[in-house]
Design a protein around this motif. Sequence first.
Motif, mmCIF file in Angstrom:
data_model
loop_
_atom_site.group_PDB
_atom_site.id
_atom_site.type_symbol
_atom_site.label_atom_id
_atom_site.label_comp_id
_atom_site.label_asym_id
_atom_site.label_seq_id
_atom_site.Cartn_x
_atom_site.Cartn_y
_atom_site.Cartn_z
ATOM 1 N N VAL A 1 -7.995 -2.352 -6.361
ATOM 2 C CA VAL A 1 -7.014 -1.504 -6.701
ATOM 3 C C VAL A 1 -7.475 -0.514 -6.243
ATOM 4 C CG1 VAL A 1 -5.788 -0.320 -8.662
ATOM 5 C CG2 VAL A 1 -6.482 -2.516 -8.589
ATOM 6 N N ALA A 2 -6.516 -0.141 -4.633
ATOM 7 C CA ALA A 2 -6.832 1.119 -4.379
ATOM 8 C C ALA A 2 -6.856 2.922 -5.487
ATOM 9 C CB ALA A 2 -6.210 1.600 -2.958
ATOM 10 N N LEU A 3 -7.530 4.071 -5.082
ATOM 11 C CA LEU A 3 -7.307 4.939 -6.098
ATOM 12 C C LEU A 3 -7.591 6.064 -4.952
ATOM 13 C CD1 LEU A 3 -9.137 3.280 -9.602
ATOM 14 C CD2 LEU A 3 -7.007 3.472 -8.883
ATOM 15 N N GLU A 4 -6.758 6.527 -5.643
ATOM 16 C CA GLU A 4 -7.055 8.557 -5.729
ATOM 17 C C GLU A 4 -7.096 9.413 -6.663
ATOM 18 O OE1 GLU A 4 -8.487 11.053 -3.057
ATOM 19 O OE2 GLU A 4 -7.461 9.097 -1.251
ATOM 20 N N GLY A 5 -8.071 9.164 -7.184
ATOM 21 C CA GLY A 5 -8.242 10.196 -8.668
ATOM 22 C C GLY A 5 -7.776 9.432 -9.152
ATOM 23 N N ASP A 6 -6.694 9.347 -10.129
ATOM 24 C CA ASP A 6 -6.102 8.783 -11.404
ATOM 25 C C ASP A 6 -4.908 8.106 -11.279
ATOM 26 O OD1 ASP A 6 -8.043 9.098 -12.725
ATOM 27 O OD2 ASP A 6 -6.551 10.896 -14.030
ATOM 28 N N ASP A 7 -4.352 8.580 -9.313
ATOM 29 C CA ASP A 7 -3.232 7.846 -8.513
ATOM 30 C C ASP A 7 -3.133 6.309 -8.099
ATOM 31 O OD1 ASP A 7 -0.751 7.355 -7.583
ATOM 32 O OD2 ASP A 7 -1.448 9.062 -6.310
ATOM 33 N N VAL A 8 -2.597 5.713 -8.487
ATOM 34 C CA VAL A 8 -3.281 4.414 -8.265
ATOM 35 C C VAL A 8 -2.063 4.414 -7.064
ATOM 36 C CG1 VAL A 8 -2.274 1.660 -8.389
ATOM 37 C CG2 VAL A 8 -2.981 3.843 -10.524
ATOM 38 N N VAL B 1 -4.600 3.141 2.926
ATOM 39 C CA VAL B 1 -5.096 2.091 1.659
ATOM 40 C C VAL B 1 -4.699 0.765 1.928
ATOM 41 C CG1 VAL B 1 -3.643 1.101 -0.421
ATOM 42 C CG2 VAL B 1 -3.879 4.202 0.755
ATOM 43 N N GLY B 2 -4.263 -0.082 3.223
ATOM 44 C CA GLY B 2 -3.464 -1.256 3.219
ATOM 45 C C GLY B 2 -5.449 -1.584 4.017
ATOM 46 N N THR B 3 -5.787 -0.678 4.930
ATOM 47 C CA THR B 3 -6.939 -1.397 5.668
ATOM 48 C C THR B 3 -7.974 -1.146 4.861
ATOM 49 O OG1 THR B 3 -6.039 -0.227 7.463
ATOM 50 C CG2 THR B 3 -8.306 -0.577 7.770
ATOM 51 N N GLN B 4 -7.972 -0.111 3.960
ATOM 52 C CA GLN B 4 -8.819 -0.590 3.012
ATOM 53 C C GLN B 4 -9.378 -1.352 2.140
ATOM 54 O OE1 GLN B 4 -11.958 1.556 2.745
ATOM 55 N NE2 GLN B 4 -11.463 2.478 4.385
ATOM 56 N N LEU B 5 -8.104 -1.986 1.299
ATOM 57 C CA LEU B 5 -7.949 -2.995 0.515
ATOM 58 C C LEU B 5 -8.118 -4.504 1.710
ATOM 59 C CD1 LEU B 5 -4.686 -1.730 -1.334
ATOM 60 C CD2 LEU B 5 -6.977 -2.236 -2.563
ATOM 61 N N LEU B 6 -7.635 -4.956 2.377
ATOM 62 C CA LEU B 6 -7.985 -5.759 3.413
ATOM 63 C C LEU B 6 -9.442 -5.504 3.641
ATOM 64 C CD1 LEU B 6 -6.868 -8.017 4.637
ATOM 65 C CD2 LEU B 6 -5.976 -6.739 6.779
ATOM 66 N N GLU B 7 -9.925 -4.646 3.606
ATOM 67 C CA GLU B 7 -11.872 -5.004 4.733
ATOM 68 C C GLU B 7 -12.645 -5.352 3.119
ATOM 69 O OE1 GLU B 7 -13.190 -4.598 7.147
ATOM 70 O OE2 GLU B 7 -11.227 -4.301 8.040
ATOM 71 N N THR B 8 -12.131 -4.411 1.808
ATOM 72 C CA THR B 8 -12.841 -5.136 0.916
ATOM 73 C C THR B 8 -12.389 -7.064 0.592
ATOM 74 O OG1 THR B 8 -11.848 -3.114 -0.434
ATOM 75 C CG2 THR B 8 -12.844 -4.862 -1.860
ATOM 76 N N MET C 1 -10.756 8.161 -0.975
ATOM 77 C CA MET C 1 -10.498 7.251 -1.160
ATOM 78 C C MET C 1 -11.477 5.806 -2.149
ATOM 79 S SD MET C 1 -7.252 3.744 -0.074
ATOM 80 C CE MET C 1 -7.175 5.691 1.451
ATOM 81 N N GLU C 2 -10.833 5.628 -3.275
ATOM 82 C CA GLU C 2 -12.088 4.969 -4.164
ATOM 83 C C GLU C 2 -11.248 2.993 -3.942
ATOM 84 O OE1 GLU C 2 -14.448 4.912 -7.555
ATOM 85 O OE2 GLU C 2 -12.900 6.394 -7.801
ATOM 86 N N ILE C 3 -12.349 1.711 -3.922
ATOM 87 C CA ILE C 3 -11.389 1.015 -4.019
ATOM 88 C C ILE C 3 -12.063 -0.455 -5.610
ATOM 89 C CG2 ILE C 3 -10.719 -1.555 -3.431
ATOM 90 C CD1 ILE C 3 -9.707 0.274 -1.805
ATOM 91 N N LYS C 4 -11.530 -0.395 -6.907
ATOM 92 C CA LYS C 4 -11.836 -0.586 -7.765
ATOM 93 C C LYS C 4 -11.972 -2.345 -8.156
ATOM 94 C CE LYS C 4 -12.646 3.533 -10.357
ATOM 95 N NZ LYS C 4 -13.267 4.173 -11.504
ATOM 96 N N ILE C 5 -11.996 -2.757 -8.668
ATOM 97 C CA ILE C 5 -11.939 -4.399 -9.156
ATOM 98 C C ILE C 5 -10.737 -4.108 -10.469
ATOM 99 C CG2 ILE C 5 -13.064 -4.430 -11.079
ATOM 100 C CD1 ILE C 5 -11.973 -7.158 -8.972
ATOM 101 N N SER D 1 1.589 2.016 -2.384
ATOM 102 C CA SER D 1 2.849 2.958 -2.590
ATOM 103 C C SER D 1 3.316 3.117 -1.648
ATOM 104 C CB SER D 1 2.457 3.819 -3.663
ATOM 105 O OG SER D 1 3.573 4.747 -4.181
ATOM 106 N N ASP D 2 5.277 3.812 -1.541
ATOM 107 C CA ASP D 2 5.863 3.882 -0.948
ATOM 108 C C ASP D 2 4.966 5.215 -0.360
ATOM 109 O OD1 ASP D 2 7.703 2.066 0.031
ATOM 110 O OD2 ASP D 2 9.172 3.528 -1.171
ATOM 111 N N HIS D 3 4.565 6.335 -1.520
ATOM 112 C CA HIS D 3 4.043 7.656 -1.148
ATOM 113 C C HIS D 3 2.533 7.308 -0.670
ATOM 114 C CE1 HIS D 3 2.149 6.467 -4.754
ATOM 115 N NE2 HIS D 3 0.911 7.480 -4.196
ATOM 116 N N ALA D 4 1.866 6.524 -0.716
ATOM 117 C CA ALA D 4 0.250 5.824 0.083
ATOM 118 C C ALA D 4 1.036 5.439 1.351
ATOM 119 C CB ALA D 4 -0.146 6.003 -0.484
ATOM 120 N N ASN D 5 1.342 5.410 2.211
ATOM 121 C CA ASN D 5 2.031 4.544 3.024
ATOM 122 C C ASN D 5 1.737 5.228 4.160
ATOM 123 O OD1 ASN D 5 2.890 1.684 2.564
ATOM 124 N ND2 ASN D 5 4.930 3.289 3.092
#
Length: 140
Positions: free
Chosen positions: A50-57, A84-91, A1-5, A76-80
């Motif tokens: 934004v949290a991404l996995e490849g091209d998937d937001v 993801v939430g933890t990574q975004l919060l840490e960012t 997973m990658e976090i981008k602006i 996203s419901d499919h990424a719960n």
Amino acid sequence: MEIKIFSEQYRNALRSIYLESRKSTFTWLETSTYQLLDFDQDTEEERIHVALEGDDVLGFISVWEPDNFIHHLYVSDHANGIGVGTQLLETAKNLSDKPLTLKCMNKNDMALKFYASKGFVIASQGSNDYCDYYVMTNRL
């Protein structure tokens, strides 16, 4: 997973995540008037990651920087359940040495448990036209 602006290439996916997540989560609210374009207005002038996995937001976090206030954190419901939430919060935590704050609807049990597990505590409570909420912070 990658976090981008945020960049414009993610806008349509984020609009969809924002709309779908609010409709599926806020079951106690009238959500029939929610629209895709709500994302644009509700995140205006905020820093968005934004949290991404490849091209998937997978999700996003938006922060009102003058107050270091988390305005939105949606996955996203499919990424719960995959961090993801933890990574975004840490960012968001790592971008400022000021405490983060947020409002969480008091009926949103899942979000309240999530934020508590990440060290947020209830600092106060309030209400507006459509709900009661808690103001939470990660440092007092």
